[in-house]
Design a protein around this motif. Structure first.
Motif, PDB file in Angstrom:
ATOM      1  N   THR A   1      30.312  95.696  26.073  1.00 31.83           N
ATOM      2  CA  THR A   1      29.469  96.883  26.158  1.00 31.83           C
ATOM      3  C   THR A   1      29.583  97.668  24.857  1.00 31.83           C
ATOM      4  OG1 THR A   1      29.821  97.024  28.546  1.00 31.83           O
ATOM      5  CG2 THR A   1      29.042  99.015  27.430  1.00 31.83           C
ATOM      6  N   PRO A   2      28.453  97.824  24.115  1.00 33.32           N
ATOM      7  CA  PRO A   2      28.525  98.576  22.852  1.00 33.32           C
ATOM      8  C   PRO A   2      28.802 100.050  23.099  1.00 33.32           C
ATOM      9  CG  PRO A   2      26.241  98.074  23.404  1.00 33.32           C
ATOM     10  CD  PRO A   2      27.099  97.351  24.405  1.00 33.32           C
ATOM     11  N   LEU A   3      29.704 100.597  22.298  1.00 29.48           N
ATOM     12  CA  LEU A   3      30.020 102.018  22.382  1.00 29.48           C
ATOM     13  C   LEU A   3      29.704 102.647  21.039  1.00 29.48           C
ATOM     14  CD1 LEU A   3      31.240 104.347  24.060  1.00 29.48           C
ATOM     15  CD2 LEU A   3      33.461 103.738  23.122  1.00 29.48           C
ATOM     16  N   ASP A   4      28.732 103.553  21.014  1.00 31.70           N
ATOM     17  CA  ASP A   4      28.305 104.199  19.775  1.00 31.70           C
ATOM     18  C   ASP A   4      29.289 105.276  19.352  1.00 31.70           C
ATOM     19  OD1 ASP A   4      26.043 102.616  19.893  1.00 31.70           O
ATOM     20  OD2 ASP A   4      24.820 104.168  20.855  1.00 31.70           O
ATOM     21  N   CYS A   5      29.356 105.494  18.050  1.00 28.69           N
ATOM     22  CA  CYS A   5      30.194 106.578  17.529  1.00 28.69           C
ATOM     23  C   CYS A   5      29.610 107.924  17.958  1.00 28.69           C
ATOM     24  CB  CYS A   5      30.241 106.506  16.010  1.00 28.69           C
ATOM     25  SG  CYS A   5      31.177 107.863  15.253  1.00 28.69           S
ATOM     26  N   GLU A   6      30.472 108.844  18.309  1.00 28.63           N
ATOM     27  CA  GLU A   6      30.046 110.203  18.625  1.00 28.63           C
ATOM     28  C   GLU A   6      30.820 111.156  17.720  1.00 28.63           C
ATOM     29  OE1 GLU A   6      30.354 111.218  22.746  1.00 28.63           O
ATOM     30  OE2 GLU A   6      29.345 109.389  23.426  1.00 28.63           O
ATOM     31  N   VAL A   7      30.082 112.081  17.085  1.00 28.81           N
ATOM     32  CA  VAL A   7      30.720 113.041  16.182  1.00 28.81           C
ATOM     33  C   VAL A   7      30.455 114.460  16.667  1.00 28.81           C
ATOM     34  CG1 VAL A   7      30.612 111.536  14.165  1.00 28.81           C
ATOM     35  CG2 VAL A   7      28.702 113.071  14.659  1.00 28.81           C
ATOM     36  N   SER A   8      31.268 115.373  16.181  1.00 31.53           N
ATOM     37  CA  SER A   8      31.116 116.785  16.540  1.00 31.53           C
ATOM     38  C   SER A   8      29.951 117.398  15.775  1.00 31.53           C
ATOM     39  CB  SER A   8      32.402 117.540  16.202  1.00 31.53           C
ATOM     40  OG  SER A   8      32.574 117.560  14.785  1.00 31.53           O
ATOM     41  N   LEU A   9      29.638 118.643  16.077  1.00 31.40           N
ATOM     42  CA  LEU A   9      28.661 119.392  15.291  1.00 31.40           C
ATOM     43  C   LEU A   9      29.274 119.712  13.926  1.00 31.40           C
ATOM     44  CD1 LEU A   9      27.415 121.893  18.038  1.00 31.40           C
ATOM     45  CD2 LEU A   9      26.269 119.816  17.239  1.00 31.40           C
ATOM     46  N   TRP A  10      28.420 120.007  12.968  1.00 33.30           N
ATOM     47  CA  TRP A  10      28.923 120.379  11.645  1.00 33.30           C
ATOM     48  C   TRP A  10      29.684 121.695  11.734  1.00 33.30           C
ATOM     49  CZ3 TRP A  10      29.156 117.155   7.774  1.00 33.30           C
ATOM     50  CH2 TRP A  10      28.198 116.143   7.609  1.00 33.30           C
ATOM     51  N   SER A  11      30.696 121.817  10.911  1.00 28.21           N
ATOM     52  CA  SER A  11      31.392 123.100  10.782  1.00 28.21           C
ATOM     53  C   SER A  11      30.514 124.062   9.971  1.00 28.21           C
ATOM     54  CB  SER A  11      32.729 122.903  10.076  1.00 28.21           C
ATOM     55  OG  SER A  11      32.505 122.504   8.717  1.00 28.21           O
ATOM     56  N   SER A  12      30.934 125.310   9.838  1.00 23.77           N
ATOM     57  CA  SER A  12      30.220 126.240   8.971  1.00 23.77           C
ATOM     58  C   SER A  12      30.437 125.815   7.511  1.00 23.77           C
ATOM     59  CB  SER A  12      30.760 127.658   9.176  1.00 23.77           C
ATOM     60  OG  SER A  12      30.584 128.065  10.521  1.00 23.77           O
ATOM     61  N   TRP A  13      29.511 126.220   6.649  1.00 26.17           N
ATOM     62  CA  TRP A  13      29.670 125.906   5.231  1.00 26.17           C
ATOM     63  C   TRP A  13      30.881 126.650   4.669  1.00 26.17           C
ATOM     64  CZ3 TRP A  13      27.295 122.104   2.775  1.00 26.17           C
ATOM     65  CH2 TRP A  13      26.062 121.646   3.245  1.00 26.17           C
ATOM     66  N   GLY A  14      31.595 126.001   3.792  1.00 27.76           N
ATOM     67  CA  GLY A  14      32.714 126.658   3.133  1.00 27.76           C
ATOM     68  C   GLY A  14      32.225 127.586   2.020  1.00 27.76           C
ATOM     69  N   LEU A  15      33.156 128.280   1.379  1.00 27.72           N
ATOM     70  CA  LEU A  15      32.785 129.170   0.279  1.00 27.72           C
ATOM     71  C   LEU A  15      32.241 128.380  -0.907  1.00 27.72           C
ATOM     72  CD1 LEU A  15      35.837 131.616   0.286  1.00 27.72           C
ATOM     73  CD2 LEU A  15      33.516 132.077   1.131  1.00 27.72           C
ATOM     74  N   CYS A  16      31.318 129.005  -1.607  1.00 25.97           N
ATOM     75  CA  CYS A  16      30.737 128.357  -2.781  1.00 25.97           C
ATOM     76  C   CYS A  16      31.635 128.635  -3.985  1.00 25.97           C
ATOM     77  CB  CYS A  16      29.325 128.903  -3.024  1.00 25.97           C
ATOM     78  SG  CYS A  16      28.482 128.127  -4.422  1.00 25.97           S
ATOM     79  N   GLY A  17      32.092 127.604  -4.598  1.00 20.66           N
ATOM     80  CA  GLY A  17      32.998 127.768  -5.731  1.00 20.66           C
ATOM     81  C   GLY A  17      32.420 127.201  -7.010  1.00 20.66           C
ATOM     82  N   GLY A  18      32.797 127.785  -8.165  1.00 16.89           N
ATOM     83  CA  GLY A  18      32.323 127.271  -9.446  1.00 16.89           C
ATOM     84  C   GLY A  18      32.398 128.340 -10.518  1.00 16.89           C
ATOM     85  N   PRO A  19      32.156 127.960 -11.775  1.00 21.18           N
ATOM     86  CA  PRO A  19      32.212 128.923 -12.885  1.00 21.18           C
ATOM     87  C   PRO A  19      31.002 129.859 -12.899  1.00 21.18           C
ATOM     88  CG  PRO A  19      31.553 126.769 -13.686  1.00 21.18           C
ATOM     89  CD  PRO A  19      31.904 126.582 -12.245  1.00 21.18           C
ATOM     90  N   CYS A  20      31.178 131.005 -13.468  1.00 23.41           N
ATOM     91  CA  CYS A  20      30.088 131.985 -13.537  1.00 23.41           C
ATOM     92  C   CYS A  20      28.933 131.461 -14.385  1.00 23.41           C
ATOM     93  CB  CYS A  20      30.606 133.290 -14.160  1.00 23.41           C
ATOM     94  SG  CYS A  20      31.839 134.136 -13.144  1.00 23.41           S
ATOM     95  N   GLY A  21      27.744 131.786 -13.970  1.00 18.58           N
ATOM     96  CA  GLY A  21      26.550 131.403 -14.714  1.00 18.58           C
ATOM     97  C   GLY A  21      26.107 129.976 -14.487  1.00 18.58           C
ATOM     98  N   LYS A  22      26.797 129.250 -13.659  1.00 21.86           N
ATOM     99  CA  LYS A  22      26.410 127.869 -13.358  1.00 21.86           C
ATOM    100  C   LYS A  22      26.373 127.659 -11.839  1.00 21.86           C
ATOM    101  CE  LYS A  22      28.335 125.793 -17.535  1.00 21.86           C
ATOM    102  NZ  LYS A  22      29.238 124.743 -18.074  1.00 21.86           N
ATOM    103  N   LEU A  23      25.671 126.585 -11.445  1.00 23.10           N
ATOM    104  CA  LEU A  23      25.629 126.266 -10.012  1.00 23.10           C
ATOM    105  C   LEU A  23      26.994 125.772  -9.533  1.00 23.10           C
ATOM    106  CD1 LEU A  23      22.198 124.418  -9.642  1.00 23.10           C
ATOM    107  CD2 LEU A  23      22.808 126.685  -8.768  1.00 23.10           C
ATOM    108  N   GLY A  24      27.344 126.198  -8.338  1.00 24.97           N
ATOM    109  CA  GLY A  24      28.598 125.747  -7.742  1.00 24.97           C
ATOM    110  C   GLY A  24      28.349 124.745  -6.624  1.00 24.97           C
TER     111      GLY A  24
END
Length: 330
Positions: free
Chosen positions: A273-296
């Motif tokens: 009997t095939p059993l499919d993978c089950e995953v949770s819902l996504w967590s909240s997005w983490g903080l955006c990190g990176g240098p100033c003036g550039k995309l993080g």
């Protein structure tokens, strides 16, 4: 003329008595009358087919592992019912389905035999300590008590069981030589647990007996929920074989090399009997990190709730990243 009237009256009275007498000997519900030889003996062999290959979802491996309770059954007439689909179970069967306690059910069977003369004999077979294996017993049936019912509890489970309801071993004027039936899980309707190891959660008001299928109850948490299957594979099987006059001719199945060979052959035919993978819902997005003036960059994660098995759908990515404008640039 008077003598003729008396004779006619006596004849009518005798006819009525004969009709009443024959009516009392008929089974209820217009069922066919069994005219087979007075008694017949059968072996009953219960075979558990509850394997991790056939039923991979939440398969119990410990505390306790998958196993079967003792088998309890009766040979009876149509006046008695041990259990029936779409009907409410008795208190005795409730105790058996929820906890495996047979005393109350035995008392109910005994009372039915004494009051209604509807039970000819009770039979039982030892428990099976694993999901796959065999247990057996012998039973006796009578033309007026040619029906057989039994139950075996699924362990562990809230109130789930397998069994047979009023199987007639008589066919007109003869006893059937052999009957083989596939068995499927049933819910006794007294506990609302969804999984094998669910805590007690009484169903109020009590529900009727229902068959558990691959899509009912329609809830992903249910241990038998396999939406890709049209129907569940049989979780057990029962075989009735009529015995010859000498009961010594019957050798019950034992754990010798021959029976182990049968088990190996059996295991080759077990459906995967095939059993499919089950995953949770996504967590909240983490903080955006990176240098100033550039995309993080920011990320979110999810985790595996059910590992896939038997060529089921594999798990998707568990981490996702996206570009962002840094919240606290460095």
């Amino acid at each position: 003329m008077e003598n003729g009237s008396v004779s006619l009256g006596r004849a009518l009275w005798a006819f009525l008595l004969a009709m009443l007498g024959s009516a009392t000997g008929q089974p209820l519900g217009g069922e066919s009358v069994c005219t087979a030889r007075p008694l017949a003996r059968y072996s009953i062999t219960f075979t558990g087919k509850w394997s991790q290959t056939a039923f991979p979802k939440q398969y119990p491996l410990f505390r306790p592992p998958a196993q079967w309770s003792s088998l309890l059954g009766a040979a009876h007439s149509s006046d008695y019912s041990m259990w029936r689909k779409n009907e409410y179970v008795s208190n005795g069967l409730r105790e058996f389905a929820e906890r495996g306690e047979a005393w109350a059910l035995m008392k109910e069977i005994e009372a039915a035999g004494e009051k209604l003369q509807s039970v000819h004999a009770v039979f039982s077979a030892p428990a099976v300590p694993s999901g796959t294996g065999q247990t057996s017993a012998e039973l006796e049936v009578h033309p007026r008590h040619s029906l057989v019912s039994f139950v075996v509890r699924i362990v562990p489970s809230p109130d789930w069981f397998v069994g047979v309801d009023s199987l007639d071993l008589c066919e007109g004027g003869r006893w059937k030589e052999q009957v083989v039936l596939d068995l499927y899980p049933h819910d006794a309707g007294t506990d609302s647990g969804f999984t094998f190891s669910s805590p007690n959660f009484a169903t109020i008001p009590q529900d009727t007996v229902t068959e558990i299928t691959s899509s009912s109850p329609s809830h992903p948490a249910n241990s038998f929920y396999y939406p890709r299957l049209k129907s569940l594979p049989p979780i057990a099987k029962v075989t009735f074989v009529r015995l010859r006059q000498s009961p010594r001719a019957f050798a019950p199945p034992s754990l010798d090399l021959a029976s182990r060979g049968n088990e190996i052959v059996d295991s080759l035919s077990v459906p995967e009997t095939p059993l499919d993978c089950e995953v949770s819902l996504w967590s909240s997005w983490g903080l955006c990190g990176g240098p100033c003036g550039k995309l993080g960059a920011k990320s979110r994660t999810r985790y595996v709730r059910v590992q896939p098995a038997n060529n089921g759908t594999p798990c998707p990515e568990l981490e996702e990243k996206a570009e962002c404008t840094p919240d606290n640039c460095v």
